[in-house]
Design a protein around this motif. Structure first.
Motif, mmCIF file in Angstrom:
data_model
loop_
_atom_site.group_PDB
_atom_site.id
_atom_site.type_symbol
_atom_site.label_atom_id
_atom_site.label_comp_id
_atom_site.label_asym_id
_atom_site.label_seq_id
_atom_site.Cartn_x
_atom_site.Cartn_y
_atom_site.Cartn_z
ATOM 1 N N ILE A 179 0.836 -1.198 0.000
ATOM 2 C CA ILE A 179 0.000 0.000 0.000
ATOM 3 C C ILE A 179 0.876 1.255 0.000
ATOM 4 O O ILE A 179 0.583 2.230 -0.693
ATOM 5 N N ARG A 180 2.000 1.192 0.740
ATOM 6 C CA ARG A 180 2.895 2.355 0.749
ATOM 7 C C ARG A 180 3.425 2.625 -0.659
ATOM 8 O O ARG A 180 3.401 3.756 -1.143
ATOM 9 N N LEU A 181 3.885 1.560 -1.324
ATOM 10 C CA LEU A 181 4.365 1.740 -2.699
ATOM 11 C C LEU A 181 3.220 2.181 -3.606
ATOM 12 O O LEU A 181 3.402 3.002 -4.502
ATOM 13 N N VAL A 187 0.246 8.864 -6.055
ATOM 14 C CA VAL A 187 0.522 10.303 -6.113
ATOM 15 C C VAL A 187 1.043 10.668 -7.501
ATOM 16 O O VAL A 187 0.622 11.655 -8.109
ATOM 17 N N LYS A 188 1.949 9.805 -8.019
ATOM 18 C CA LYS A 188 2.434 10.060 -9.376
ATOM 19 C C LYS A 188 1.280 9.998 -10.362
ATOM 20 O O LYS A 188 1.183 10.807 -11.280
ATOM 21 N N GLY A 189 0.393 9.033 -10.145
ATOM 22 C CA GLY A 189 -0.760 8.870 -11.031
ATOM 23 C C GLY A 189 -1.656 10.090 -11.008
ATOM 24 O O GLY A 189 -2.076 10.580 -12.064
ATOM 25 N N VAL A 190 -1.919 10.620 -9.805
ATOM 26 C CA VAL A 190 -2.854 11.744 -9.715
ATOM 27 C C VAL A 190 -2.243 12.977 -10.384
ATOM 28 O O VAL A 190 -2.942 13.778 -11.008
ATOM 29 N N VAL A 191 -0.913 13.104 -10.294
ATOM 30 C CA VAL A 191 -0.251 14.247 -10.932
ATOM 31 C C VAL A 191 -0.202 14.055 -12.451
ATOM 32 O O VAL A 191 -0.569 14.950 -13.217
ATOM 33 N N ILE A 224 4.882 21.896 -2.924
ATOM 34 C CA ILE A 224 3.677 21.443 -2.217
ATOM 35 C C ILE A 224 3.356 19.992 -2.618
ATOM 36 O O ILE A 224 3.098 19.143 -1.766
ATOM 37 N N VAL A 225 3.398 19.748 -3.917
ATOM 38 C CA VAL A 225 3.074 18.398 -4.397
ATOM 39 C C VAL A 225 4.082 17.380 -3.853
ATOM 40 O O VAL A 225 3.716 16.306 -3.377
ATOM 41 N N PHE A 226 5.381 17.733 -3.891
ATOM 42 C CA PHE A 226 6.413 16.828 -3.361
ATOM 43 C C PHE A 226 6.184 16.588 -1.877
ATOM 44 O O PHE A 226 6.282 15.455 -1.392
ATOM 45 N N GLY A 227 5.882 17.667 -1.172
ATOM 46 C CA GLY A 227 5.646 17.550 0.268
ATOM 47 C C GLY A 227 4.482 16.610 0.545
ATOM 48 O O GLY A 227 4.565 15.743 1.425
ATOM 49 N N PHE A 228 3.426 16.733 -0.232
ATOM 50 C CA PHE A 228 2.270 15.863 -0.054
ATOM 51 C C PHE A 228 2.653 14.405 -0.326
ATOM 52 O O PHE A 228 2.312 13.502 0.435
ATOM 53 N N ALA A 229 3.428 14.198 -1.404
ATOM 54 C CA ALA A 229 3.839 12.835 -1.762
ATOM 55 C C ALA A 229 4.671 12.203 -0.644
ATOM 56 O O ALA A 229 4.427 11.069 -0.220
ATOM 57 N N LEU A 230 5.643 12.963 -0.150
ATOM 58 C CA LEU A 230 6.507 12.420 0.901
ATOM 59 C C LEU A 230 5.731 12.211 2.184
ATOM 60 O O LEU A 230 5.906 11.207 2.880
ATOM 61 N N GLY A 231 4.856 13.168 2.503
ATOM 62 C CA GLY A 231 4.061 13.049 3.720
ATOM 63 C C GLY A 231 3.191 11.797 3.699
ATOM 64 O O GLY A 231 3.136 11.044 4.675
ATOM 65 N N ALA A 232 2.548 11.558 2.570
ATOM 66 C CA ALA A 232 1.676 10.388 2.453
ATOM 67 C C ALA A 232 2.484 9.101 2.616
ATOM 68 O O ALA A 232 2.086 8.186 3.339
ATOM 69 N N ALA A 237 4.572 4.646 6.213
ATOM 70 C CA ALA A 237 5.786 4.032 6.758
ATOM 71 C C ALA A 237 5.702 3.931 8.278
ATOM 72 O O ALA A 237 6.140 2.949 8.872
ATOM 73 N N ILE A 238 5.127 4.970 8.915
ATOM 74 C CA ILE A 238 4.972 4.938 10.374
ATOM 75 C C ILE A 238 4.063 3.777 10.772
ATOM 76 O O ILE A 238 4.368 2.994 11.664
ATOM 77 N N LEU A 239 2.962 3.667 10.052
ATOM 78 C CA LEU A 239 2.021 2.573 10.296
ATOM 79 C C LEU A 239 2.743 1.228 10.129
ATOM 80 O O LEU A 239 2.571 0.308 10.924
ATOM 81 N N GLU A 240 3.581 1.179 9.095
ATOM 82 C CA GLU A 240 4.317 -0.053 8.806
ATOM 83 C C GLU A 240 5.242 -0.427 9.948
ATOM 84 O O GLU A 240 5.358 -1.583 10.329
ATOM 85 N N ARG A 241 5.925 0.593 10.500
ATOM 86 C CA ARG A 241 6.855 0.309 11.599
ATOM 87 C C ARG A 241 6.100 -0.256 12.792
ATOM 88 O O ARG A 241 6.601 -1.111 13.506
ATOM 89 N N LYS A 242 4.877 0.231 13.020
ATOM 90 C CA LYS A 242 4.078 -0.334 14.109
ATOM 91 C C LYS A 242 3.801 -1.802 13.844
ATOM 92 O O LYS A 242 3.854 -2.630 14.740
ATOM 93 N N ILE A 243 3.476 -2.101 12.592
ATOM 94 C CA ILE A 243 3.163 -3.477 12.245
ATOM 95 C C ILE A 243 4.418 -4.345 12.282
ATOM 96 O O ILE A 243 4.347 -5.543 12.511
ATOM 97 N N ASP A 244 5.564 -3.712 12.068
ATOM 98 C CA ASP A 244 6.823 -4.454 12.093
ATOM 99 C C ASP A 244 6.988 -5.230 13.396
ATOM 100 O O ASP A 244 7.700 -6.209 13.456
ATOM 101 N N PHE A 245 6.314 -4.726 14.436
ATOM 102 C CA PHE A 245 6.339 -5.443 15.704
ATOM 103 C C PHE A 245 5.877 -6.886 15.493
ATOM 104 O O PHE A 245 6.527 -7.831 15.900
#
Lengths: 252, 268, 276
Positions: A179-181, A187-191, A224-232, A237-245
């Motif tokens: 899902i992260r990928l 994001v690339k698609g929407v742009v 702005i667009v780059f920031g949105f892409a990286l933020g998303a 990734a944060i969610l993923e690290r939680k699951i990494d547990f």
């Protein structure tokens, strides 16, 4: 990197490059790069404009609907390919083909089939994101430890129980990675979708700015667009690290 | 040490041997928190096989890597042939737990790799490599790739590579831990035979009590966290009998038992 | 060690042969399945086109005939040449620069610090947004297309080179040092060979991204090559020709990337060769 014994975090190098950009911009060496400070000042202007607000809303709407559809389709598709050899053999080559194919070439087709509006952009997002989600889900489902499945079977779990209580959780790290990928591709698609449709949303703005050589506005919008892409991507990734547990427990 | 273990006196050269490797007041810390080794003092006599034995986390591999010059010590020093160790040297050769074979190179090139790095001409280094490939029982496999070999055979290549550079000291880091049980036993027997041909000083890290007793002239028992020398045992088992006889020897069995009693407190 | 370990050696070889035999039989059936899959796909397309689900959705057979027409009149081959030229130049430049930068970042900490975050941002961000700008600055010629290819292909090539060097087995590096290898020997005899499969994989991903770059550039602004062929046939409602052009470029990209994957396995993965 360490300088004089102090560790400088990697992301600080972006500040270094920002300074380089500022200097290059002030020297006026390349027309392409106005000074970064001017771009940043323009940021507020762009953010406040009604045109941007409309474009941002449209982008977010198309993006989230598209990603939602991509997940809703991609995860079951990947699950099917992971569990059924027949499905895997029939669908495998197409999913693999589309995951690495230049899908931008399909956008003109989408434009004809779905019109020059939001639907086209949503379909573009789905098309960009769905394949990698399916592939990663498939990998996760295939990777579920056979002894876990045998365990479930030996305790008399039904097919539904095995799916929801074992396979889903065991495959969750891979699903989230997919899902992260998918989000990054989405994001690339929407742009790209908006750039190609070019008469609405961000595409219209990019078109407007670059056609009129409004470099500061153009870069502000890009940031702005780059920031949105990286933020998303970072959010997932944060969610993923939680699951990494779980993953740690599983592979440990 | 039990009476039985003392009673069986081997015709070993232990009494005459002078140390090839000397470890003095050695300590190792990782960061400020983890103390891996504390105050290690050890002599490794020439021509002997010494095992470093202890529970996981006792720093035995760390000690071996410091002797190899692959890791720096935090304090204390190591001497090899009287020279202070500051890095890897030609008089020491390392055998890796995970074999560390180049996957893209044949058995010959892998076995000759140490010589290749020293700039030995191709014909010469391959001749030497072939000799040692034969010695470790792999003739006929010279042009195979590591992925075509079993774990035991891969480690034989690792051993041939270490022998080919003609070092005085062989450092073996759990060389059989990734090898299955039957092949491990065969390899252990072959290693004993090899020792009669090649006069090397061997330092051997293992977590298997049986393996240590079966192979070693001396066993250094390390205690965990921080690693310290808790005991040095000399099994004194005569090696001139068949492997089966050795494994049924009362001295062998008693030594295994003694060590187990010493180590069982650390089992979790 | 004069005693040969016959049983063990024979066992190992037998096991390897067995593995090869089972993959050989399944290899044929995989081919059959693929064929079935392709036939089903074309059939579904044909039926959907005949219903038709949309006036702009021609059946498969018509697209095949359109493909024949645009090959015969020479427009498709000419367009391909136009598209491939910037792609090859761009990928070549991105490869040369990307591998040097990636390996450099893997080997030297200061380069890692300065470079990696930039490439991470470039890879995650929609760089395609810059293509219109590039076209406005550099005109609609070859330069703009080459640059579009480079900005999309470079990050993935450089980052893969970096990761490849970072992922070199630490035990192989320790082995090289313990046998007295110099830094130069460590780089050329251990690090680069061990990293080359992943570097090559980066090259494959870079080419895949390069296709996107060149097609986007052609669709967005620069009216040449395959992109122009697509746009032109769309504008005159020659939908079959448009589909043929799109399917050709997508298949061409997929086959190129697939071939590179085969080459990758043949060159670098002796342990995977028999399972390919």
């Amino acid at each position: 990197m360490t300088i004089a014994g102090y560790r400088i975090p990697p992301m600080f190098s972006l500040i270094f490059w920002a300074i380089v950009w500022e200097i290059v911009g002030r020297l006026g060496l390349v027309f392409l790069f106005p000074p970064l400070s001017h771009v940043v000042m323009e940021l507020g202007q762009v953010l406040g404009s009604g045109q941007f607000l409309g474009a941002a809303l449209l982008t977010l709407k198309c993006f989230f609907i598209g990603i939602g559809i991509a997940i809703a389709v991609g995860v079951p598709l990947g699950y099917l390919m992971g569990r059924s050899d027949t499905a895997d053999k029939l669908l495998g080559i197409w999913v693999n083909l589309f995951v690495s194919a230049p899908l931008s070439a399909l956008v003109p087709v989408i434009m004809i089939l779905f019109g020059m509006g939001e639907a086209t952009i949503i379909v573009t997002v789905v098309l960009f994101a769905v394949w990698i989600i399916a592939l990663d889900t498939r990998a996760g489902v295939r990777d579920v430890s056979p002894s876990l499945l045998a365990m479930a079977q030996s305790f008399g779990a039904t097919r539904w129980q095995t799916t929801t209580k074992i396979i889903f959780f065991a495959a969750l790290p891979e699903i989230l990675a997919g899902i992260r990928l998918g989000v990054i591709r989405g994001v690339k698609g929407v742009v790209i979708g908006q750039l190609l449709v070019s008469i609405l949303g961000l595409g219209e703005l990019f078109e407007l700015y670059s056609r009129n050589f409004l470099m500061e506005e153009f870069w502000a919008l890009t940031l702005i667009v780059f920031g949105f892409a990286l933020g998303a991507a970072e959010l997932i990734a944060i969610l993923e690290r939680k699951i990494d547990f779980y993953a740690g427990v599983r592979h440990g | 040490m039990t009476a039985a273990a003392r009673a069986v006196r081997a015709i070993s050269s232990a009494d005459a041997a002078k140390p090839v490797v000397e470890v003095r007041n050695l300590g190792k810390r990782y960061g400020s928190q983890v103390e891996a080794l504390r105050d290690i003092n050890l002599d490794f006599p020439a021509g002997q096989l010494t095992s470093l034995l202890g529970p996981s986390g006792c720093g035995k591999t760390t000690l071996l890597k410091i002797i190899a010059g692959l890791l720096p010590a935090t304090n204390g020093e190591v001497f090899v042939n009287g020279q202070k160790v500051t890095g890897p040297g030609p008089e020491r050769a390392f055998v890796f737990q995970d074999f560390a074979l180049l996957p893209w190179a044949t058995v010959v090139r892998n076995a000759a790799f140490g010589l290749e790095l020293r700039g030995v001409p191709v014909a010469e280094r391959e001749k030497t490599a072939r000799h040692y490939i034969d010695q470790v029982g792999l003739s006929g496999f010279e042009n195979r790739y590591p992925h075509e070999l079993s774990g035991g055979m891969r480690q034989r290549v690792g051993l041939a590579r270490a022998l080919a550079v003609n070092a005085d000291v062989l450092l073996l880091d759990e060389p059989f831990s990734a090898v299955d049980e039957q092949n491990r036993r065969k390899f252990q027997e072959d290693l004993l035979k090899l020792r009669q041909v090649e006069n090397k000083t061997l330092i051997f890290v293992t977590h298997s009590i049986e393996e240590a007793v079966y192979l070693s002239d001396r066993i250094v028992l390390l205690s965990p966290r921080p690693g310290r020398v808790s005991e040095v045992i000399e099994p004194r088992i005569s090696r001139d009998r068949s492997p089966d006889q050795i494994r049924r020897d009362s001295a062998y069995l008693d030594t295994v038992e003694t060590i187990w009693r010493g180590l069982r407190d650390y089992a979790d | 060690m004069s005693v040969q370990t016959n049983s063990q050696i024979a066992g190992g070889v037998d096991a390897a042969r067995e593995g090869a035999a089972t993959t050989a039989t399944s290899g044929e059936s995989i081919l059959l399945w693929r064929l079935a899959s392709i036939v089903l796909f074309c059939l579904a397309w044909e039926i959907a086109g005949r219903i038709p689900i949309n006036v702009a959705f021609p059946p498969f057979s018509e697209v095949v005939m359109a493909f024949g027409r645009i090959v015969a009149d020479g427009t498709l081959p000419a367009a391909f040449l136009d598209t491939l030229q910037p792609l090859v130049i761009g990928v070549f430049l991105a490869t040369a620069v990307g591998i040097v930068m990636g390996v450099g970042m893997g080997l030297r900490e200061e380069l890692e610090w300065a470079g990696v975050p930039v490439f991470v941002v470039m890879q995650a961000a929609p760089m395609a947004a810059l293509i219109p700008l590039i076209t406005f600055i550099y005109g609609i010629g070859l330069t703009a297309k080459v640059l579009s290819v480079i900005i999309l292909a470079l990050p993935v090539i450089a980052l893969n080179g970096y990761k490849a060097v970072r992922n070199v087995s630490p035990s192989l590096r320790a082995m090289c040092r313990s046998f007295l290898g110099s830094r130069r020997q460590e780089i050329f005899k251990v690090i680069l060979p061990d990293a080359s499969p992943m570097i090559f994989a980066g090259l494959r991903l870079g080419i895949s991204a390069g296709f996107v770059g060149v097609i986007l550039a052609e669709l967005l602004i620069t009216p040449t090559g395959i992109g122009d062929l697509i746009t032109y046939h769309r504008s005159i409602a020659n939908y079959s020709e448009m589909y043929a052009a799109i399917a050709t470029i997508i298949l061409f990209a997929a086959i190129t990337v697939g071939l590179l994957e085969r080459i990758e396995i043949a060159l670098f993965r002796p342990e995977k060769k028999e399972h390919a």
